[in-house]
Design an enzyme around this catalytic site. Sequence first.
Site, PDB file in Angstrom:
ATOM      1  N   CYS A 112       0.810  -1.235   0.000  1.00  0.00           N
ATOM      2  CA  CYS A 112       0.000   0.000   0.000  1.00  0.00           C
ATOM      3  C   CYS A 112       0.837   1.276   0.000  1.00  0.00           C
ATOM      4  O   CYS A 112       0.307   2.358  -0.237  1.00  0.00           O
ATOM      5  CB  CYS A 112      -0.959   0.005   1.183  1.00  0.00           C
ATOM      6  SG  CYS A 112      -2.160  -1.324   1.099  1.00  0.00           S
ATOM      7  N   HIS A 254      -2.971   7.141   3.203  1.00  0.00           N
ATOM      8  CA  HIS A 254      -3.420   5.900   2.564  1.00  0.00           C
ATOM      9  C   HIS A 254      -4.786   5.531   3.127  1.00  0.00           C
ATOM     10  O   HIS A 254      -4.986   5.516   4.344  1.00  0.00           O
ATOM     11  CB  HIS A 254      -2.405   4.786   2.821  1.00  0.00           C
ATOM     12  CG  HIS A 254      -2.937   3.436   2.443  1.00  0.00           C
ATOM     13  ND1 HIS A 254      -3.510   3.199   1.209  1.00  0.00           N
ATOM     14  CD2 HIS A 254      -3.027   2.275   3.129  1.00  0.00           C
ATOM     15  CE1 HIS A 254      -3.915   1.939   1.161  1.00  0.00           C
ATOM     16  NE2 HIS A 254      -3.643   1.368   2.315  1.00  0.00           N
ATOM     17  N   ASN A 284     -10.163   0.123   0.411  1.00  0.00           N
ATOM     18  CA  ASN A 284      -8.699   0.208   0.376  1.00  0.00           C
ATOM     19  C   ASN A 284      -8.225  -0.303  -0.984  1.00  0.00           C
ATOM     20  O   ASN A 284      -8.307  -1.504  -1.254  1.00  0.00           O
ATOM     21  CB  ASN A 284      -8.115  -0.638   1.519  1.00  0.00           C
ATOM     22  CG  ASN A 284      -6.593  -0.610   1.548  1.00  0.00           C
ATOM     23  OD1 ASN A 284      -5.947  -0.231   0.567  1.00  0.00           O
ATOM     24  ND2 ASN A 284      -6.019  -1.029   2.655  1.00  0.00           N
TER      25      ASN A 284
HETATM   26  N1  ACO Z   1     -17.627  -8.460   9.779  1.00  0.00           N
HETATM   27  C1  ACO Z   1     -17.943  -8.738  11.043  1.00  0.00           C
HETATM   28  N2  ACO Z   1     -17.035  -9.042  11.980  1.00  0.00           N
HETATM   29  C2  ACO Z   1     -15.747  -9.049  11.588  1.00  0.00           C
HETATM   30  C3  ACO Z   1     -15.342  -8.768  10.273  1.00  0.00           C
HETATM   31  C4  ACO Z   1     -16.347  -8.466   9.351  1.00  0.00           C
HETATM   32  N3  ACO Z   1     -16.085  -8.163   8.059  1.00  0.00           N
HETATM   33  N4  ACO Z   1     -14.003  -8.853  10.208  1.00  0.00           N
HETATM   34  C5  ACO Z   1     -13.572  -9.178  11.417  1.00  0.00           C
HETATM   35  N5  ACO Z   1     -14.632  -9.321  12.266  1.00  0.00           N
HETATM   36  C6  ACO Z   1     -14.632  -9.670  13.673  1.00  0.00           C
HETATM   37  C7  ACO Z   1     -13.417 -10.453  14.080  1.00  0.00           C
HETATM   38  O1  ACO Z   1     -13.591 -11.830  13.807  1.00  0.00           O
HETATM   39  C8  ACO Z   1     -13.371 -10.173  15.556  1.00  0.00           C
HETATM   40  O2  ACO Z   1     -14.297 -11.016  16.201  1.00  0.00           O
HETATM   41  P1  ACO Z   1     -13.972 -11.656  17.657  1.00  0.00           P
HETATM   42  O3  ACO Z   1     -13.796 -10.452  18.560  1.00  0.00           O
HETATM   43  O4  ACO Z   1     -15.162 -12.472  17.915  1.00  0.00           O
HETATM   44  O5  ACO Z   1     -12.688 -12.406  17.454  1.00  0.00           O
HETATM   45  C9  ACO Z   1     -13.880  -8.737  15.665  1.00  0.00           C
HETATM   46  O6  ACO Z   1     -14.601  -8.484  14.448  1.00  0.00           O
HETATM   47  C10 ACO Z   1     -12.790  -7.718  15.796  1.00  0.00           C
HETATM   48  O7  ACO Z   1     -11.782  -8.030  14.810  1.00  0.00           O
HETATM   49  P2  ACO Z   1     -10.528  -7.148  14.623  1.00  0.00           P
HETATM   50  O8  ACO Z   1      -9.681  -7.697  13.527  1.00  0.00           O
HETATM   51  O9  ACO Z   1      -9.913  -6.936  15.990  1.00  0.00           O
HETATM   52  O10 ACO Z   1     -11.215  -5.802  14.146  1.00  0.00           O
HETATM   53  P3  ACO Z   1     -10.629  -4.377  14.066  1.00  0.00           P
HETATM   54  O11 ACO Z   1     -11.476  -3.476  14.835  1.00  0.00           O
HETATM   55  O12 ACO Z   1      -9.145  -4.360  14.309  1.00  0.00           O
HETATM   56  O13 ACO Z   1     -10.859  -4.034  12.523  1.00  0.00           O
HETATM   57  C11 ACO Z   1      -9.540  -3.901  10.532  1.00  0.00           C
HETATM   58  C12 ACO Z   1     -10.239  -4.824  11.525  1.00  0.00           C
HETATM   59  C13 ACO Z   1     -10.626  -3.088   9.860  1.00  0.00           C
HETATM   60  C14 ACO Z   1      -8.826  -4.753   9.502  1.00  0.00           C
HETATM   61  C15 ACO Z   1      -8.566  -2.978  11.265  1.00  0.00           C
HETATM   62  O14 ACO Z   1      -7.779  -3.739  12.142  1.00  0.00           O
HETATM   63  C16 ACO Z   1      -7.656  -2.239  10.329  1.00  0.00           C
HETATM   64  O15 ACO Z   1      -8.082  -1.357   9.601  1.00  0.00           O
HETATM   65  N6  ACO Z   1      -6.356  -2.534  10.373  1.00  0.00           N
HETATM   66  C17 ACO Z   1      -5.336  -1.788   9.619  1.00  0.00           C
HETATM   67  C18 ACO Z   1      -5.307  -2.165   8.174  1.00  0.00           C
HETATM   68  C19 ACO Z   1      -4.137  -1.464   7.504  1.00  0.00           C
HETATM   69  O16 ACO Z   1      -3.810  -0.335   7.828  1.00  0.00           O
HETATM   70  N7  ACO Z   1      -3.468  -2.150   6.607  1.00  0.00           N
HETATM   71  C20 ACO Z   1      -2.279  -1.602   6.024  1.00  0.00           C
HETATM   72  C21 ACO Z   1      -2.450  -1.272   4.638  1.00  0.00           C
HETATM   73  S1  ACO Z   1      -3.173  -2.600   3.770  1.00  0.00           S
HETATM   74  C22 ACO Z   1      -1.875  -3.315   2.871  1.00  0.00           C
HETATM   75  O17 ACO Z   1      -0.733  -3.028   3.007  1.00  0.00           O
HETATM   76  C23 ACO Z   1      -2.290  -4.320   1.932  1.00  0.00           C
END
Ligand code: ACO
Length: 333
Positions: A112, A254, A284
């Site tokens: 990214c 980003h 994204n």
């Molecule tokens: N729908 C419903 N529930 C979901 C979903 C979904 N689509 N996805 C995950 N969950 C659940 C998980 O299973 C978890 O459930 P549990 O508590 O029962 O285990 C709960 O939601 C929380 O999951 P987390 O992964 O902790 O959710 P979080 O609030 O961290 O959000 C996200 C996830 C959106 C991916 C976030 O962590 C994020 O944006 N991270 C950064 C991404 C990023 O910056 N990436 C870098 C660039 S991308 C690249 O380089 C390709």
Amino acid sequence: MHSAMIGLGTCLPSRLVTNAELAEGLDTSDEWIVSRTGIRSRYWVEPGTATSDLAVEAGLRALKSAGLAPEDIDVVALATTTPDHPCPATAPDVASRLGLGPVAAYDIAAVCSGFLYALAMGHAQIVAGQARTVLVIGADAYSTILNPDDRATRVIFGDGAGAVVLTASDVPGRPGTVLGAHLGSDGAHKDLIRIPAGGSRQPVTADTASADRYFVMEGTKVFRQAVRHMSESATTLLGRIGWQTGEIDHLVGHQANARILGALAGHLDIPVERAVVDIDRVGNTSAASIPLALAHAAGQGRFTRGDRVLMTAFGGGLTWASAAITWPDITPL
Ligand code: ACO
């Protein structure tokens, strides 16, 4: 010698995918996706459409926006995580289809952060006198590498491409000037974002588990790293070029998560209204994220000639990158 941005073009695939559509086949909901990520829709390619198809269209529009002919370009730097093939690079094909002739053309793999890595390389080639005009493209078709059963990644990523034209300039204050760039990485966290199989470490064989062929991300750990590294990188760059955070007109981060963009603005002490948010519309889009956000904000009339624009990105590798420009007098197409 300086480099200046003189054109911007983008391309989104025609297939709009809403949260409601994804919730039909996955254990997720529009409420979860919007509240945790800020995403309302994204665009995915139809089967048979490749990253290069998006890149060529964005490149054509960038050339038109710059008012240049194909023969005016002498380098193509293409950032992508979803090349058309593992070998060869996609950039030469894009250059050929744009009719650019026998120009230098190379891919950059910085996930990214890729677009800003490519922008930094194009800028450096111009400043070093190796090139006069560089077509910098960020293009990805993430829908082709997402695990259909992984709700944690499938709802986040979209496909698209954005391209800018950089050209040599001997006028330092010219609107569009690239003031500088800062790049960084930390391979100790390489496993947080990856496709396990398909490279030399784990070649694909008949025994490869299908999940190992898809993109995986440890989202929560990545979230913390993203905010930290983007703010540190941006702060380092601002120190180098002598801009104060209060002087930034637009923060173009980003588009990984709307909550990250808010936290980033807070860390940098930049009013959140100055942060460009495009993730609601396109998700994204990885390497395409920054140029798509630039074009969208410009299309809304948010940018004025000469505005100070700070761009910062973060991605797998881990990698991060920042770049600063003043806004040029252009019409993005
Ligand atoms: N729908 C419903 N529930 C979901 C979903 C979904 N689509 N996805 C995950 N969950 C659940 C998980 O299973 C978890 O459930 P549990 O508590 O029962 O285990 C709960 O939601 C929380 O999951 P987390 O992964 O902790 O959710 P979080 O609030 O961290 O959000 C996200 C996830 C959106 C991916 C976030 O962590 C994020 O944006 N991270 C950064 C991404 C990023 O910056 N990436 C870098 C660039 S991308 C690249 O380089 C390709």
